[in-house]
Design an enzyme around this catalytic site. Structure first.
Site, PDB file in Angstrom:
ATOM      1  N   GLY A 293      -7.911  55.001  64.589  1.00 11.38           N
ATOM      2  CA  GLY A 293      -6.502  55.133  64.178  1.00 11.38           C
ATOM      3  C   GLY A 293      -6.419  55.947  62.905  1.00 11.38           C
ATOM      4  N   LEU A 294      -6.194  57.251  63.082  1.00 11.57           N
ATOM      5  CA  LEU A 294      -6.295  58.135  61.917  1.00 11.57           C
ATOM      6  C   LEU A 294      -4.955  58.697  61.450  1.00 11.57           C
ATOM      7  CD1 LEU A 294      -9.643  59.953  62.832  1.00 11.57           C
ATOM      8  CD2 LEU A 294      -9.295  58.115  61.167  1.00 11.57           C
TER       9      LEU A 294
ATOM     10  N   MET B 268      -2.831  56.270  56.626  1.00 10.56           N
ATOM     11  CA  MET B 268      -3.486  55.054  56.106  1.00 10.56           C
ATOM     12  C   MET B 268      -4.932  54.966  56.603  1.00 10.56           C
ATOM     13  SD  MET B 268      -1.841  52.838  54.134  1.00 10.56           S
ATOM     14  CE  MET B 268      -2.434  51.168  54.399  1.00 10.56           C
TER      15      MET B 268
ATOM     16  N   VAL C 139      -3.934  50.889  63.796  1.00 10.54           N
ATOM     17  CA  VAL C 139      -2.945  51.465  64.709  1.00 10.54           C
ATOM     18  C   VAL C 139      -1.677  50.625  64.626  1.00 10.54           C
ATOM     19  CG1 VAL C 139      -4.698  52.420  66.251  1.00 10.54           C
ATOM     20  CG2 VAL C 139      -3.810  50.146  66.709  1.00 10.54           C
TER      21      VAL C 139
ATOM     22  N   SER D 102      -2.829  46.100  51.724  1.00 12.03           N
ATOM     23  CA  SER D 102      -1.663  46.534  50.954  1.00 12.03           C
ATOM     24  C   SER D 102      -2.033  47.599  49.934  1.00 12.03           C
ATOM     25  CB  SER D 102      -1.025  45.347  50.232  1.00 12.03           C
ATOM     26  OG  SER D 102       0.065  45.824  49.457  1.00 12.03           O
ATOM     27  N   GLY D 103      -1.065  48.457  49.691  1.00  2.51           N
ATOM     28  CA  GLY D 103      -1.253  49.462  48.656  1.00  2.51           C
ATOM     29  C   GLY D 103      -0.796  50.844  49.081  1.00  2.51           C
TER      30      GLY D 103
ATOM     31  N   HIS E   4       3.240  38.329  51.291  1.00  3.10           N
ATOM     32  CA  HIS E   4       3.180  39.385  50.267  1.00  3.10           C
ATOM     33  C   HIS E   4       4.369  40.321  50.441  1.00  3.10           C
ATOM     34  CE1 HIS E   4       2.308  43.605  49.296  1.00  3.10           C
ATOM     35  NE2 HIS E   4       1.540  43.191  48.304  1.00  3.10           N
TER      36      HIS E   4
END
Ligand code: 6PG
Length: 472
Positions: free
Chosen positions: A10-11, A14, A77, A131-132, A188
């Site tokens: 899954g490119l 992210m 993905v 996260s981020g 979160h």
């Protein structure tokens, strides 16, 4: 041929960024994507960004065969159907002992369903909140892996280096079994929604009541970021106010942005879960309602013609207002995090996950969207008392809430009298005001329930269940 230590499927941005981060930390990685162009793009980036040990594959079997055993495959993905499809295509190539880690924002029961199905084939499965954003994925995210502990142990060396690093370690920890990793990431995001709502209310009050310009707002948020409100979201908000329009129209970009908030759903899940577990979460719920109402742009424009604009008071002391708003924001934030942590604890009890609230606060100190200096204090509150009923009764937060109460109420009064909605601030204060009262008007609700439905009530002076003859 030397084999890669880990694989990533899954490119999108992210996925690419996380793969490059892993490679940069010295772990040879194989990458695969359903469409080959993204594989080429990722391989080219690995070359440009320092000849990183990353190999691209366009054939799924070749990709799987390139991994050392047990094979570790991270998936990034789209949640839902695409995750199921990816698992289905991977499984025929995997062997007993291999495992898959889903790094997306997934609804936790989906992770548990997949884990159970794969366990019967001897394949491990983890749901890991990451996260981020894009920047975090590339340079150090906060990661929340949940699932079998053995799988975590096999991923720990890699994840510990890839995660953001703070003073007390990497921003990753074993969250717990089942779908707990996705659950904690979901909360979160609920907290993220709450923070963003509270910041937008601070902006509205300062701008509409206080008349602050974007330049002044930039300065206020910059100052706040140097104090107890220091956080990623305050930092980027300061930067937003400094950004000039990029379409040649003049002025600031923020003033041209349509006032309709989009969402992908994790905040909504948080509120559904809070209701499911009977946990009050009014600050996060207010942020969700705020997004729903923001979507009704045309209706709002029509309604504004009926009711007119808010009328700001005259003679506002700007300095006092800025100070009051910072306190209202901080106090509301304490309430919002108290709700989020209590939801995590309720889920932990309900699912028997044995989650560690202090450790969860610690891994949110860096890398993630809600990272803030304040999280260190939350961690310390749980270190002091792991069974703390609520952050509201931690002595140091209680002292701050007491100290902020006057300012908090002044800001809400001012906003309400002006006609500006501050649902995050006011629902947080209402949460506080209910939680801190020894006696609520719930006695009357009980009386009504018994009156019309004989639902019975308890008494304060005698044990047992009672029902009354309310009318002769
Ligand atoms: C993160 C974020 C991320 C989330 C976006 C958008 O932790 O990196 O939470 O996972 O998808 O912030 O969320 P909404 O579109 O629902 O606002």
């Amino acid at each position: 041929m030397s084999q890669s230590q880990v694989g990533l499927v899954g490119l999108a941005v992210m996925g690419q960024n996380l793969a490059l981060n892993i490679a940069e930390k010295g772990f040879p990685i194989s990458v695969y994507n359903r469409t080959g162009d993204k594989v080429d793009a990722c391989v080219a980036r690995a070359k440009e960004e320092g000849n990183l040990p990353l190999t691209g594959y366009k054939d799924l079997n070749d990709f799987v065969q390139s991994l050392e055993r047990p094979r570790r495959v991270i998936m990034l993905v789209k949640a839902g159907g695409p995750v199921d499809a990816t698992i289905e295509s991977l499984v025929p190539h995997l062997e007993v002992g291999d495992f898959i880690i889903d790094g997306g924002n997934e609804w936790y029961p989906n992770t548990e369903r997949r884990a159970a199905a794969l366990a019967s084939k001897g394949i491990g499965y983890m749901g890991m909140g990451v996260s981020g954003g894009e920047e975090g994925a590339r340079n150090g995210p906060s990661m929340m892996p949940g699932g079998p502990r053995e799988t975590w142990e096999l991923m720990k060396p890699i994840l510990s280096k890839v995660a953001a690093q703070v003073d007390d370690g990497p921003c990753v920890t074993y969250i717990g079994p089942g779908g707990s990793g996705n659950y904690v990431k979901m909360v979160h995001n609920g907290i993220e929604y709450g923070d963003m709502q509270l910041i937008s209310e601070a902006y509205d009050v300062l701008k509409t009541v206080g008349g602050l310009t974007n330049e002044e707002l930039h300065q206020v948020f910059t100052d706040w970021n140097n104090g107890s409100l220091n956080s990623f979201l305050i930092e980027i908000t300061a930067k937003v106010f400094a950004k000039r329009d990029d379409q040649g129209k003049g002025g600031h970009l923020v003033d041209y942005i349509l006032d309709q908030t989009g969402m992908k759903g994790t905040g909504r899940w948080t509120i559904i879960e809070a209701a499911e577990l009977s946990i009050a979460a009014p600050t996060m719920a207010a942020s969700l309602d705020g997004r729903f109402l923001s979507a009704l742009k045309q209706e709002r424009v029509a309604a504004s013609a009926l009711y007119g604009d808010p009328t700001p008071p005259s003679g506002v002391d700007k300095k006092q207002l800025i100070d009051d708003v910072s306190k209202a924001l901080y106090a509301s934030k304490i309430c919002s995090y108290a709700q989020g942590m209590n939801l995590i604890r309720a889920a932990s009890i309900s699912h028997d996950w044995n989650l560690n609230l202090g450790e969860i606060s610690r891994i949110w100190k860096g890398g993630c969207i809600i990272r803030a200096i304040f999280l260190d204090r939350i961690k310390k509150a749980y270190d002091l008392d792991a069974n703390l009923a609520s952050l509201l009764v931690n002595p140091s937060f209680a002292a701050e809430l007491n100290e902020s109460q006057g300012a908090w109420r002044r800001v809400i009064n001012l906003a309400v009298n002006t006609g500006i909605a501050v649902p995050g601030f006011s629902s947080s204060l209402a949460y506080f005001d209910q939680y801190r009262r020894a006696r609520l008007p719930a006695n009357l609700v009980q009386a009504q329930r018994d009156f019309f439905g004989r639902h019975t009530f308890e008494r304060t002076d005698m044990a047992g269940a009672y029902s009354a003859m309310w009318e002769e």
